[in-house]
Write a protein that holds these residues in place. Structure first.
Motif, PDB file in Angstrom:
ATOM      1  N   ARG A   1      13.309   7.266 -11.935  1.00 18.65           N
ATOM      2  CA  ARG A   1      13.015   5.953 -11.363  1.00 18.65           C
ATOM      3  C   ARG A   1      12.599   5.011 -12.481  1.00 18.65           C
ATOM      4  O   ARG A   1      11.753   5.360 -13.303  1.00 18.65           O
ATOM      5  CB  ARG A   1      11.905   6.044 -10.313  1.00 18.65           C
ATOM      6  CG  ARG A   1      12.371   6.749  -9.046  1.00 18.65           C
ATOM      7  CD  ARG A   1      11.270   6.889  -8.037  1.00 18.65           C
ATOM      8  NE  ARG A   1      10.299   7.857  -8.551  1.00 18.65           N
ATOM      9  CZ  ARG A   1       9.013   7.824  -8.323  1.00 18.65           C
ATOM     10  NH1 ARG A   1       8.484   6.866  -7.604  1.00 18.65           N
ATOM     11  NH2 ARG A   1       8.220   8.740  -8.812  1.00 18.65           N
ATOM     12  N   ILE A   2      13.192   3.827 -12.485  1.00 21.72           N
ATOM     13  CA  ILE A   2      12.902   2.814 -13.499  1.00 21.72           C
ATOM     14  C   ILE A   2      12.573   1.518 -12.773  1.00 21.72           C
ATOM     15  O   ILE A   2      13.238   1.154 -11.808  1.00 21.72           O
ATOM     16  CB  ILE A   2      14.117   2.597 -14.432  1.00 21.72           C
ATOM     17  CG1 ILE A   2      14.504   3.914 -15.118  1.00 21.72           C
ATOM     18  CG2 ILE A   2      13.837   1.509 -15.454  1.00 21.72           C
ATOM     19  CD1 ILE A   2      15.819   3.858 -15.863  1.00 21.72           C
ATOM     20  N   ASN A   3      11.542   0.821 -13.254  1.00 19.98           N
ATOM     21  CA  ASN A   3      11.099  -0.425 -12.653  1.00 19.98           C
ATOM     22  C   ASN A   3      10.770  -1.373 -13.797  1.00 19.98           C
ATOM     23  O   ASN A   3       9.942  -1.049 -14.639  1.00 19.98           O
ATOM     24  CB  ASN A   3       9.869  -0.132 -11.784  1.00 19.98           C
ATOM     25  CG  ASN A   3       9.367  -1.324 -11.018  1.00 19.98           C
ATOM     26  OD1 ASN A   3       9.438  -2.457 -11.478  1.00 19.98           O
ATOM     27  ND2 ASN A   3       8.818  -1.056  -9.849  1.00 19.98           N
TER      28      ASN A   3
ATOM     29  N   ARG B   1      11.009  -7.997  -9.980  1.00 21.40           N
ATOM     30  CA  ARG B   1      11.272  -6.673 -10.533  1.00 21.40           C
ATOM     31  C   ARG B   1      12.688  -6.193 -10.198  1.00 21.40           C
ATOM     32  O   ARG B   1      13.256  -6.580  -9.181  1.00 21.40           O
ATOM     33  CB  ARG B   1      10.275  -5.642  -9.980  1.00 21.40           C
ATOM     34  CG  ARG B   1       8.812  -6.031 -10.097  1.00 21.40           C
ATOM     35  CD  ARG B   1       8.300  -6.126 -11.490  1.00 21.40           C
ATOM     36  NE  ARG B   1       8.253  -4.808 -12.132  1.00 21.40           N
ATOM     37  CZ  ARG B   1       7.857  -4.619 -13.367  1.00 21.40           C
ATOM     38  NH1 ARG B   1       7.480  -5.633 -14.106  1.00 21.40           N
ATOM     39  NH2 ARG B   1       7.843  -3.411 -13.889  1.00 21.40           N
TER      40      ARG B   1
ATOM     41  N   LYS C   1      14.564  -2.479  -9.746  1.00 20.05           N
ATOM     42  CA  LYS C   1      14.279  -1.051  -9.570  1.00 20.05           C
ATOM     43  C   LYS C   1      15.602  -0.292  -9.618  1.00 20.05           C
ATOM     44  O   LYS C   1      16.575  -0.690  -8.978  1.00 20.05           O
ATOM     45  CB  LYS C   1      13.584  -0.793  -8.238  1.00 20.05           C
ATOM     46  CG  LYS C   1      12.238  -1.465  -8.133  1.00 20.05           C
ATOM     47  CD  LYS C   1      11.659  -1.303  -6.748  1.00 20.05           C
ATOM     48  CE  LYS C   1      10.389  -2.135  -6.629  1.00 20.05           C
ATOM     49  NZ  LYS C   1       9.953  -2.254  -5.249  1.00 20.05           N
ATOM     50  N   CYS C   2      15.588   0.780 -10.360  1.00 22.85           N
ATOM     51  CA  CYS C   2      16.765   1.629 -10.487  1.00 22.85           C
ATOM     52  C   CYS C   2      16.338   3.070 -10.234  1.00 22.85           C
ATOM     53  O   CYS C   2      15.325   3.517 -10.773  1.00 22.85           O
ATOM     54  CB  CYS C   2      17.362   1.484 -11.889  1.00 22.85           C
ATOM     55  SG  CYS C   2      18.785   2.536 -12.192  1.00 22.85           S
ATOM     56  N   GLN C   3      17.090   3.744  -9.411  1.00 21.10           N
ATOM     57  CA  GLN C   3      16.807   5.143  -9.105  1.00 21.10           C
ATOM     58  C   GLN C   3      18.085   5.933  -9.345  1.00 21.10           C
ATOM     59  O   GLN C   3      19.172   5.507  -8.936  1.00 21.10           O
ATOM     60  CB  GLN C   3      16.375   5.251  -7.649  1.00 21.10           C
ATOM     61  CG  GLN C   3      15.553   6.431  -7.341  1.00 21.10           C
ATOM     62  CD  GLN C   3      14.898   6.301  -5.961  1.00 21.10           C
ATOM     63  OE1 GLN C   3      14.662   5.215  -5.443  1.00 21.10           O
ATOM     64  NE2 GLN C   3      14.613   7.426  -5.364  1.00 21.10           N
TER      65      GLN C   3
ATOM     66  N   GLU D   1      18.096  -2.168  -7.202  1.00 22.83           N
ATOM     67  CA  GLU D   1      17.499  -3.079  -6.226  1.00 22.83           C
ATOM     68  C   GLU D   1      16.857  -4.249  -6.947  1.00 22.83           C
ATOM     69  O   GLU D   1      16.187  -4.079  -7.963  1.00 22.83           O
ATOM     70  CB  GLU D   1      16.434  -2.333  -5.416  1.00 22.83           C
ATOM     71  CG  GLU D   1      15.691  -3.189  -4.421  1.00 22.83           C
ATOM     72  CD  GLU D   1      14.655  -2.405  -3.618  1.00 22.83           C
ATOM     73  OE1 GLU D   1      13.948  -3.037  -2.819  1.00 22.83           O
ATOM     74  OE2 GLU D   1      14.539  -1.172  -3.812  1.00 22.83           O
ATOM     75  N   ASP D   2      17.060  -5.447  -6.398  1.00 24.84           N
ATOM     76  CA  ASP D   2      16.374  -6.626  -6.925  1.00 24.84           C
ATOM     77  C   ASP D   2      15.534  -7.240  -5.814  1.00 24.84           C
ATOM     78  O   ASP D   2      15.599  -6.793  -4.664  1.00 24.84           O
ATOM     79  CB  ASP D   2      17.369  -7.639  -7.518  1.00 24.84           C
ATOM     80  CG  ASP D   2      18.363  -8.171  -6.489  1.00 24.84           C
ATOM     81  OD1 ASP D   2      17.924  -8.794  -5.499  1.00 24.84           O
ATOM     82  OD2 ASP D   2      19.583  -7.973  -6.685  1.00 24.84           O
ATOM     83  N   GLU D   3      14.732  -8.239  -6.148  1.00 19.69           N
ATOM     84  CA  GLU D   3      13.853  -8.883  -5.173  1.00 19.69           C
ATOM     85  C   GLU D   3      14.397 -10.233  -4.732  1.00 19.69           C
ATOM     86  O   GLU D   3      13.668 -11.064  -4.209  1.00 19.69           O
ATOM     87  CB  GLU D   3      12.451  -9.041  -5.770  1.00 19.69           C
ATOM     88  CG  GLU D   3      11.783  -7.707  -6.030  1.00 19.69           C
ATOM     89  CD  GLU D   3      10.401  -7.827  -6.641  1.00 19.69           C
ATOM     90  OE1 GLU D   3      10.020  -8.927  -7.132  1.00 19.69           O
ATOM     91  OE2 GLU D   3       9.677  -6.812  -6.635  1.00 19.69           O
TER      92      GLU D   3
END
Length: 135
Positions: free
Chosen positions: A10-12, A66, A68-70, A83-85
């Motif tokens: 998981r990367i954020n 942020r 987010k990459c999983q 994922e973006d916001e």
């Protein structure tokens, strides 16, 4: 922030292109560590395309937002979400395989398909799930 747990990564990170390189390198190292049979070149291109889209188009390059990459592996597939916001987008019309028809967007989706990744989106259009068969 990078968290590796078992066979999941998981990367954020803040919405800045300067963090995309680091995220890509983390995923490539993770894939190598797990000895996943996937072409590094293909993964590099797809990662950059999806993460850059999240920063630029999704989060409008707003640093406070942020990305987010999983990443994980299923028995027969390499899987990744980005994922973006942001507000999301209407992905329903992006199914053309004619690059000329994709002037207003969608070239990234065509690129993903070219490299053998299946892409699907949540209803809002701010999360992409990418899967690539490993068999």
């Amino acid at each position: 922030v990078v968290v590796q747990q078992d066979q999941q990564l998981r990367i954020n990170f803040a919405s800045s292109f300067c963090y995309v390189d680091q995220a890509v390198e983390e995923v490539l190292a993770f894939v190598q560590y797990l000895d996943i049979s996937i072409k590094r070149f293909d993964l590099n291109i797809i990662m950059r395309e999806s993460l850059n889209n999240a920063v630029e188009h999704g989060n409008q390059s707003e640093y406070a937002r942020r990305v987010k990459c999983q990443v994980w592996v299923e028995p027969d597939s390499f899987c990744m979400t980005v994922e973006d916001e942001g507000e999301g987008f209407d992905w329903n019309g992006l199914h053309s395989t004619d690059i000329g028809a994709l002037r207003d967007g969608g070239k990234g989706l065509l690129l993903m398909q070219t490299f053998g990744f299946d892409a699907s989106y949540n209803d809002k259009g701010n999360i992409v799930l990418l899967k690539k068969s490993l068999i």
